[in-house]
Scaffold this active site. Structure first.
Site, PDB file in Angstrom:
ATOM      1  CB  CYS A  86      -0.974  -0.045   1.180  1.00 19.11           C
ATOM      2  SG  CYS A  86      -2.363   1.089   0.990  1.00 19.11           S
ATOM      3  CG  HIS A 203      -3.189  -3.716   3.448  1.00 21.58           C
ATOM      4  ND1 HIS A 203      -2.209  -3.056   4.150  1.00 21.58           N
ATOM      5  CD2 HIS A 203      -3.873  -2.763   2.775  1.00 21.58           C
ATOM      6  CE1 HIS A 203      -2.305  -1.749   3.930  1.00 21.58           C
ATOM      7  NE2 HIS A 203      -3.308  -1.540   3.088  1.00 21.58           N
ATOM      8  CD  GLU A 205      -0.579  -5.643   6.009  1.00 21.47           C
ATOM      9  OE1 GLU A 205      -0.416  -6.215   4.918  1.00 21.47           O
ATOM     10  OE2 GLU A 205      -0.810  -4.416   6.124  1.00 21.47           O
TER      11      GLU A 205
END
Lengths: 229, 80
Positions: A86, A203, A205
């Site tokens: 990002c 993302h 994560e």
């Protein structure tokens, strides 16, 4: 594999990234402050999401001049793995480690949603455990994810298989309707020619535990770990 | 000495903000506008000891290396 997670003033996904590699994947990890030029023997660097320097001027434009980015550039030049997520992707673009630039989303709105992305290149360390055409469900959350590049550079990017992820429909089809931000050729993530630097708007994560609704991001981290073991 | 720097998206790059502003202007009655491009404006004050030539060199470097992303943007400037 030891991961280093960078922190800039305004980063806000560094703890999520740290949690994913440290707690979910059980790897050693350490935070690295933007003023540092010492990457402390890390074997992979994560440039996390957020709003580095408030996104003033342009997203990633000020972070590019941080001392740590000089060290990251030398690390990448030596073949080290660098993952920009990002705002981290935007920083890598501004730094010139990846080609192209980000514009404001086509719809001018901040977009925050689960998206499907298709894995286009599995010959790089970040996707080695995936199969070409795999569809991953991973969330995005950004205002400037409208990736752009001049036509000739885009052709070269495609020719070198540097488009790693594309926004797609749930069945893997690349459609205009599946493109959340107007990104050219539905680009969601790209790598450098050598394949050791990856930038992506989704993302991974935030897709690393069942509680989060998807574990597809884990495969990316696992691929990185496998590539260096 | 003061430099005024104007940064705008290259003509070849789509400007979604400019387009939206254009549509809004049309909607409120400004029908004769053919295009709107949005950009950024910077005023930079320089130490008075610098010559005009030195200021010019500094401004160009700042605009090229920091204020614009050459992939999508271009700039012009004026020194006063």
């Amino acid at each position: 594999m030891k991961f280093g997670v960078l922190i800039f003033p305004g980063s806000n996904c560094e703890h999520d990234a740290y949690h994913a590699v440290r707690k979910v994947l059980g790897q050693p990890a350490e935070f690295i402050w933007h003023q540092s030029t010492d990457l402390r023997d890390c074997q992979a660097i994560i440039v996390p999401g957020g709003f580095s320097y408030g996104d003033y001027l342009r997203t990633g434009a000020i972070a590019r001049f941080s001392p740590v980015m000089g060290a990251v550039r030398r690390f990448a030049d030596r073949g080290g793995l660098v993952l920009g997520i990002c705002n981290g992707f935007q920083i890598l673009l501004e730094t010139g480690l990846l080609p192209g630039a980000m514009l404001r989303n086509r719809g001018l709105k901040y977009v925050c949603q689960q998206v499907s992305i298709r894995v286009e290149n599995v010959r790089i360390p970040f996707t080695a455990l995936a199969r070409e055409g795999d569809v991953w469900t991973i969330p995005i959350g950004h205002m400037e994810g409208n990736y752009t590049l001049d036509a000739e550079s885009l052709r070269s990017l495609e020719r070198n298989r540097q488009v790693v992820f594309r926004y797609c429909a749930a069945d893997g089809e690349i459609t205009a309707g599946a493109n959340p931000n107007g990104s050219v050729a539905n680009v969601a993530g790209i790598c450098n020619a050598r394949g050791n630097v990856l930038g992506m708007m989704p993302h991974p994560e935030r897709a690393s535990e069942p509680l989060l609704g998807s574990e597809d991001g884990v495969r990316l981290f696992q691929s990185m770990i496998r590539s260096r073991s | 000495m003061k430099a005024k720097v104007f940064v705008s998206l290259k003509k070849s790059v789509l400007d979604p903000q400019g387009k939206t502003i254009h549509h809004s202007l049309q909607n409120i009655g400004f029908g004769k506008i053919t295009e709107v491009r949005q950009g950024k404006f910077f005023e930079i004050d320089f130490d008075s000891e610098l010559t005009r030539k030195e200021v010019q060199a500094e401004v160009e470097k700042i605009a090229r290396d920091v204020l614009t992303n050459p992939v999508i943007e271009e700039f012009s400037y004026r020194i006063e």
